[in-house]
Design an enzyme around this catalytic site. Structure first.
Site, PDB file in Angstrom:
ATOM      1  N   CYS A 101      18.300 -53.474   8.407  1.00  0.00           N
ATOM      2  CA  CYS A 101      19.316 -54.409   8.043  1.00  0.00           C
ATOM      3  C   CYS A 101      19.685 -54.635   6.665  1.00  0.00           C
ATOM      4  O   CYS A 101      18.708 -54.717   5.872  1.00  0.00           O
ATOM      5  CB  CYS A 101      19.073 -55.828   8.657  1.00  0.00           C
ATOM      6  SG  CYS A 101      18.834 -55.770  10.580  1.00  0.00           S
ATOM      7  N   GLU A 103      13.655 -35.909  12.889  1.00  0.00           N
ATOM      8  CA  GLU A 103      14.580 -36.952  12.325  1.00  0.00           C
ATOM      9  C   GLU A 103      16.019 -36.910  12.406  1.00  0.00           C
ATOM     10  O   GLU A 103      16.756 -37.680  12.630  1.00  0.00           O
ATOM     11  CB  GLU A 103      14.191 -37.718  10.928  1.00  0.00           C
ATOM     12  CG  GLU A 103      12.604 -38.313  10.901  1.00  0.00           C
ATOM     13  CD  GLU A 103      12.537 -38.598   9.341  1.00  0.00           C
ATOM     14  OE1 GLU A 103      12.184 -39.921   8.977  1.00  0.00           O
ATOM     15  OE2 GLU A 103      12.455 -37.749   8.615  1.00  0.00           O
ATOM     16  N   ARG A 112      20.109 -48.744   5.590  1.00  0.00           N
ATOM     17  CA  ARG A 112      19.161 -49.814   6.123  1.00  0.00           C
ATOM     18  C   ARG A 112      19.697 -50.204   7.752  1.00  0.00           C
ATOM     19  O   ARG A 112      18.605 -50.861   8.225  1.00  0.00           O
ATOM     20  CB  ARG A 112      19.235 -50.848   5.566  1.00  0.00           C
ATOM     21  CG  ARG A 112      18.721 -51.019   3.961  1.00  0.00           C
ATOM     22  CD  ARG A 112      18.898 -52.251   3.408  1.00  0.00           C
ATOM     23  NE  ARG A 112      17.868 -53.132   3.676  1.00  0.00           N
ATOM     24  CZ  ARG A 112      16.638 -53.109   3.155  1.00  0.00           C
ATOM     25  NH1 ARG A 112      16.459 -52.569   2.032  1.00  0.00           N
ATOM     26  NH2 ARG A 112      15.893 -54.167   3.369  1.00  0.00           N
ATOM     27  N   TRP A 116      20.455 -53.382  11.996  1.00  0.00           N
ATOM     28  CA  TRP A 116      19.442 -52.401  12.892  1.00  0.00           C
ATOM     29  C   TRP A 116      18.790 -53.307  14.016  1.00  0.00           C
ATOM     30  O   TRP A 116      18.125 -54.196  13.488  1.00  0.00           O
ATOM     31  CB  TRP A 116      18.486 -51.694  11.693  1.00  0.00           C
ATOM     32  CG  TRP A 116      17.509 -50.762  12.438  1.00  0.00           C
ATOM     33  CD1 TRP A 116      17.819 -49.436  12.510  1.00  0.00           C
ATOM     34  CD2 TRP A 116      16.244 -50.733  13.009  1.00  0.00           C
ATOM     35  NE1 TRP A 116      16.828 -48.611  13.213  1.00  0.00           N
ATOM     36  CE2 TRP A 116      15.853 -49.382  13.617  1.00  0.00           C
ATOM     37  CE3 TRP A 116      15.427 -51.885  13.553  1.00  0.00           C
ATOM     38  CZ2 TRP A 116      14.776 -49.333  14.307  1.00  0.00           C
ATOM     39  CZ3 TRP A 116      14.150 -51.586  14.169  1.00  0.00           C
ATOM     40  CH2 TRP A 116      14.025 -50.525  14.517  1.00  0.00           C
ATOM     41  N   GLU A 134       5.336 -32.627   7.746  1.00  0.00           N
ATOM     42  CA  GLU A 134       6.541 -33.115   7.320  1.00  0.00           C
ATOM     43  C   GLU A 134       7.579 -32.406   7.714  1.00  0.00           C
ATOM     44  O   GLU A 134       8.752 -32.879   7.789  1.00  0.00           O
ATOM     45  CB  GLU A 134       6.160 -33.087   5.820  1.00  0.00           C
ATOM     46  CG  GLU A 134       7.450 -33.545   4.794  1.00  0.00           C
ATOM     47  CD  GLU A 134       7.872 -34.907   5.078  1.00  0.00           C
ATOM     48  OE1 GLU A 134       7.202 -35.780   5.997  1.00  0.00           O
ATOM     49  OE2 GLU A 134       9.090 -35.127   4.893  1.00  0.00           O
ATOM     50  N   LYS A 156      10.740 -33.829   9.573  1.00  0.00           N
ATOM     51  CA  LYS A 156      12.276 -33.713   8.945  1.00  0.00           C
ATOM     52  C   LYS A 156      13.289 -33.220  10.091  1.00  0.00           C
ATOM     53  O   LYS A 156      14.337 -33.969  10.094  1.00  0.00           O
ATOM     54  CB  LYS A 156      12.183 -32.733   8.022  1.00  0.00           C
ATOM     55  CG  LYS A 156      11.656 -33.408   6.532  1.00  0.00           C
ATOM     56  CD  LYS A 156      12.737 -34.377   5.838  1.00  0.00           C
ATOM     57  CE  LYS A 156      12.286 -35.774   6.198  1.00  0.00           C
ATOM     58  NZ  LYS A 156      11.313 -36.501   5.680  1.00  0.00           N
ATOM     59  N   LYS A 212      15.990 -46.521   6.922  1.00  0.00           N
ATOM     60  CA  LYS A 212      15.154 -46.158   5.990  1.00  0.00           C
ATOM     61  C   LYS A 212      14.115 -47.258   5.465  1.00  0.00           C
ATOM     62  O   LYS A 212      13.096 -46.510   5.158  1.00  0.00           O
ATOM     63  CB  LYS A 212      16.203 -45.907   4.595  1.00  0.00           C
ATOM     64  CG  LYS A 212      15.504 -45.384   3.415  1.00  0.00           C
ATOM     65  CD  LYS A 212      16.126 -44.511   2.646  1.00  0.00           C
ATOM     66  CE  LYS A 212      15.332 -43.722   1.656  1.00  0.00           C
ATOM     67  NZ  LYS A 212      14.420 -42.552   2.391  1.00  0.00           N
ATOM     68  N   HIS A 269      -5.966 -24.925  20.955  1.00  0.00           N
ATOM     69  CA  HIS A 269      -6.209 -25.862  21.862  1.00  0.00           C
ATOM     70  C   HIS A 269      -5.013 -26.641  22.412  1.00  0.00           C
ATOM     71  O   HIS A 269      -5.300 -27.843  22.843  1.00  0.00           O
ATOM     72  CB  HIS A 269      -7.174 -26.838  20.776  1.00  0.00           C
ATOM     73  CG  HIS A 269      -8.279 -26.186  20.344  1.00  0.00           C
ATOM     74  ND1 HIS A 269      -9.394 -25.533  20.881  1.00  0.00           N
ATOM     75  CD2 HIS A 269      -8.462 -25.880  18.929  1.00  0.00           C
ATOM     76  CE1 HIS A 269     -10.190 -25.046  20.177  1.00  0.00           C
ATOM     77  NE2 HIS A 269      -9.636 -24.980  18.911  1.00  0.00           N
ATOM     78  N   ASN A 288      17.855 -60.631   7.767  1.00  0.00           N
ATOM     79  CA  ASN A 288      17.081 -59.304   7.965  1.00  0.00           C
ATOM     80  C   ASN A 288      15.785 -59.889   8.011  1.00  0.00           C
ATOM     81  O   ASN A 288      15.263 -60.643   7.486  1.00  0.00           O
ATOM     82  CB  ASN A 288      17.210 -58.567   6.378  1.00  0.00           C
ATOM     83  CG  ASN A 288      16.245 -57.311   6.525  1.00  0.00           C
ATOM     84  OD1 ASN A 288      15.990 -56.951   7.430  1.00  0.00           O
ATOM     85  ND2 ASN A 288      15.852 -57.036   5.320  1.00  0.00           N
ATOM     86  N   GLY A 289      15.282 -59.379   9.425  1.00  0.00           N
ATOM     87  CA  GLY A 289      13.872 -59.886   9.675  1.00  0.00           C
ATOM     88  C   GLY A 289      13.874 -60.337  11.121  1.00  0.00           C
ATOM     89  O   GLY A 289      14.580 -60.043  11.862  1.00  0.00           O
TER      90      GLY A 289
END
Ligand code: G6P
Length: 610
Positions: free
Chosen positions: A2, A490, A27, A74, A483, A487, A605, A506, A100-101
Site C-alpha cells: 500500500c 516472480e 507498493r 495491496w 535467486e 526471479k 515490493k 534426491h 497502510n498496515g
C-alpha cells in the site's frame, strides 16, 4: 505494501496526488482512490485495479481543491473491489482516511461501533478507523485530537493520513509500523510512504517514528506523540535526484535497474575500498566493529531476495572470517525461540528496510540484547534506524518489484564486510589486496556480463512457453540458482525451482524430460568438475541445458545446448556476475509472455504486513 500520499498547499492537489501514487504503485496495485477537500466538503473517487483505472474513472469529475489524500492498495482484508478501495469514509462522509498496515482489533472495534449505530460499507479493517475518528471529532475536538484519541484504542500497524470536511486545509497523519515521510516545501507539505512522490517537489523531509502524529496546515506543521507530547523532528535531506526514479528510456524499471548495475555496484563501494591495505572502510560499522569481530556466532536474517544474499554472506564470512554463521528467514526467526546471547550478533538485510518480518526479527533480537546490524538500501528506513549500526547499499531507489540491483549491492556489501573482518582476523595483506582488486573490477565484470543480453533474449524466446524450469548451482552459486528461480517465478509466473546441483538426485531428477529447461550455473570454480557430472545426469534424461559458464571454457559447449559466458572473477564474487544473465533471462521470458514485469500479480515490493 500500500502506498499513501497527501498534499496540503496552494496548487491543485489532484495532479500532484496522482503523480505521487504512480511513484508508489510498486507498493501495491489492487485498487486506488483519492479524496480532495475544498472547503465545500470532501469529494472522492475510487477504482479497482491500477492508478490508470482511477484516472479514467475521474476523467469527467471535477475534483477541485488544494488539499487531498490518495492511496494505492495491496489487499489484506477484503477483496480488491472498488468498495474496499481507500479512502474510507465515516457515516456522514465528513472524514476520509487512507491507511497502510493492519488493524488487528478491528473486529471488536467494528462490533462496538456498529452497536453505536455506525454503518459500515466495506470488508476492510481500515474503515473502522474513519468511524472511530468520527466518534471523537466535533464538539470542540479538532481532527488531530480526534485521530489521537482514536489511535489510542487501536492495536496493529498503521501509516494513516486523514482529512476532514470540517477542517479545510488540514491533514493529520500518524505512524505505527508503516512508514510515513513528510515533505517540507514552500507553503506546501507532502506526505508519502516513501520519498519518491516527494522528491520532484522538495528534498527536505522528516521521517515520522512509531507512535508519532503530525498535523499539517498550509502555514504550519506540528508533531506530537500519540500519548500527547509535543515534539520536534530533525529535518533531513533526500539523498537522490528525480532521475533516479525515472525509467530513463527503458521499457521497464526492472530492465533499467538490471542495466545500471555496474554503476550501482560501484556506488556501493565508493570510498569504502582500500586497495593498498587490502581492506575496506565501513563508517557505519566503525563504532561497533568489535562486537562483530569477536562474535562467537553471526545470525543473518532476511526475506526473499535479501535472504539469498544472506546465504552468500554466510559462505563468505565462514570462509574468510571463520565465524560460524547461520541464515534464517525473518518470518521463522521471529516466531521461534532463537538462541541468542551477548556473543551472538544479528545482521538484518533488507532493501526497503521496512519488511515487517525482518523488522520484527530485529526487534526480537534487540529484546534478547543482541547487537543488531542492518544492511539496507533505503536511507532513513525503519530497519536502518532501529539497528545498532549498519551499512547502506547506496544502490539508489529500486522500483521494479523484483529485486535486481539491490541483490548485487547486498552481495557486494557483504563482501566488503567479509574483507574488513577477514583482514582483522586471518587474511594476509596479499590475499586482502587480491580481493580488494577484484572488487574494484567487479563493475566492469558485470558490464561484460550484461553484454549477453541479446543472446539471453534469443534463449528466452525459445523457452518462454515452458511450464517449469530447474536452476542448479553448487557452493557460492547455489544461492544464485535460488535467486534465478525466484526471479523467473516472480515475473513470468512459470514454476521454477532452485536446487543445490547434487541434491537433484534426491527428487527433482524425476521431473526431467525433454520439456524441462535446466539452467546450470557452471562457472569454473572449486566445484566445476562436480557440476559437469550433474549436467551429464540431466542430459542422460534429455533435459535442455542452459549453462552459465566462464569465458574461455571450451569444454562446456560439449555438455550444454546453450552456453552463456560470463567473465572470470573470484569464486566469492561470482554470484554477482552469474546472477546477471539469470535476471535478464527472467526479464525477457516475462516480456515474451506479455507479463507486467514491474508490477507482477499479487506481489508488492515492500511487504509491510506479516
Ligand atoms: C518482497 C519483494 C522482494 C524482496 C522481499 C524482501 O517479497 O517482492 O523483491 O526481496 O520482499 O524485501 P526487502 O525490502 O526486505 O529486501
Amino acid at each position: 505494501m500500500c502506498g499513501i500520499v497527501g498534499y496540503v498547499g496552494q496548487h491543485q492537489a489532484l495532479p500532484i496526488l496522482i503523480k505521487g501514487l504512480k511513484r508508489l504503485e510498486y507498493r501495491g496495485y489492487d485498487s486506488a482512490g483519492i479524496a480532495i477537500q475544498n472547503g465545500r466538503g470532501l469529494q472522492y473517487a475510487k477504482s479497482r485495479g491500477k492508478i490508470s483505472a482511477l484516472e479514467t474513472s475521474i476523467n469527467n469529475q471535477k475534483l477541485v481543491g488544494t488539499t487531498g489524500i490518495a492511496h494505492t492498495r495491496w489487499a489484506t482484508h477484503g477483496e480488491p473491489t472498488t468498495v474496499n478501495a481507500h479512502p474510507h469514509l465515516d457515516c456522514n462522509h465528513t472524514i476520509a482516511l487512507v491507511h497502510n498496515g493492519i488493524i488487528e482489533n478491528y473486529r471488536a472495534l467494528r462490533s462496538e461501533l456498529t452497536a453505536k449505530g455506525h454503518h459500515f460499507v466495506s470488508e476492510t479493517d481500515t474503515e473502522i478507523l474513519a468511524h472511530l475518528v468520527e466518534e471523537f471529532h466535533g464538539n470542540g475536538t479538532d481532527l488531530c485530537e480526534a485521530v489521537r484519541l482514536a489511535l489510542s484504542q487501536v492495536k496493529g500497524t498503521y501509516g494513516i493520513v486523514v482529512a476532514s470536511a470540517k477542517e479545510p486545509g488540514t491533514l493529520v497523519a500518524a505512524r505505527q509500523g508503516s512508514p510515513l515521510v513528510v515533505g517540507l516545501g514552500k507553503n506546501e507539505f507532502f506526505l508519502a510512504s516513501d520519498c519518491a512522490p516527494i522528491v520532484p517537489h522538495t528534498k527536505e523531509v522528516t521521517y515520522l517514528d512509531d507512535g508519532e502524529i503530525v498535523k499539517i496546515t498550509e502555514e504550519k506543521i506540528t508533531y506530537k506523540t500519540i500519548d500527547d507530547r509535543v515534539i520536534d523532528k530533525a529535518v533531513e535531506k533526500i539523498g537522490f535526484d528525480l532521475d533516479a526514479i525515472e525509467k530513463d528510456g527503458y521499457d521497464h524499471y526492472m530492465l533499467k535497474e538490471i542495466m545500471e548495475q555496474p554503476q550501482t555496484i560501484r556506488d556501493s563501494m565508493r570510498g569504502r575500498l582500500l586497495l593498498e591495505e587490502g581492506t575496506a572502510r565501513l563508517g557505519g560499522l566503525a563504532h561497533d566493529l568489535d562486537s562483530l569481530l569477536y562474535a562467537r556466532r553471526i545470525l543473518i536474517t532476511a526475506c526473499g531476495t535479501s535472504w539469498h544474499a544472506a546465504l552468500i554472506g554466510e559462505y563468505m564470512l565462514e570462509e574468510f572470517v571463520k565465524i560460524p554463521v547461520e541464515v534464517e528467514y525473518a518470518s521463522e526467526f521471529r516466531y521461534r525461540d532463537p538462541i541468542l546471547d551477548t556473543d551472538s550478533v544479528v545482521i538484518a538485510i533488507s532493501q526497503s528496510g521496512e519488511t515487517a518480518d525482518t523488522l520484527a526479527a530485529v526487534r526480537e533480537a534487540k529484546q534478547k540484547r543482541s547487537k543488531v546490524f542492518g544492511i539496507c538500501n533505503v536511507v532513513g528506513s525503519t530497519i536502518a534506524r532501529e539497528t545498532d549500526a549498519g551499512v547502506y547499499l547506496h544502490a539508489g531507489p529500486e522500483i521494479g518489484v523484483a529485486s535486481t540491483k539491490a541483490f548485487t549491492s547486498q552481495v557486494t556489501v557483504l563482501a566488503l564486510i567479509t574483507l574488513l573482518l577477514g583482514r582483522m582476523r586471518s587474511i594476509s595483506n596479499a590475499r586482502g589486496r587480491r580481493i580488494a582488486q577484484e572488487l574494484e573490477e567487479l563493475p566492469e565484470r558485470v558490464a561484460e556480463a550484461l553484454e549477453s543480453a541479446d543472446q539471453v533474449k534469443a534463449i528466452a524466446e525459445k523457452y518462454h512457453n515452458c511450464r517449469n524450469f530447474l536452476y542448479l548451482g553448487r557452493g557460492y552459486n547455489f544461492p544464485v540458482a535460488l535467486e534465478g528461480a525466484l526471479k523467473l517465478k516472480e515475473i513470468s509466473y512459470i514454476h521454477a525451482e532452485g536446487y543445490p546441483a547434487a541434491e537433484m538426485k534426491h527428487g527433482p531428477i524425476a521431473l526431467i524430460d525433454e520439456n524441462m529447461p535446466v539452467v546450470v550455473i557452471a562457472t569454473q570454480d572449486s566445484t566445476y568438475d562436480k557440476i559437469i557430472s550433474n549436467i551429464e545426469e540431466v542430459r542422460a534424461r534429455n533435459g535442455r541445458i542452459i549453462a552459465i559458464a566462464t569465458k574461455g571454457d571450451k569444454e562446456i559447449s560439449k555438455h550444454a545446448q546453450h552456453v552463456i559466458y560470463v567473465p572470470q572473477t573470484l569464486e566469492m564474487l561470482m554470484p554477482v556476475v552469474a546472477t546477471i544473465p539469470l535476471q535478464l533471462l527472467a526479464y525477457y521470458i516475462a516480456t515474451f509472455r506479455g507479463c507486467d514485469v514491474d508490477q507482477p500479480r499479487n506481489l508488492a515490493k515492500s511487504v509491510t504486513v506479516e
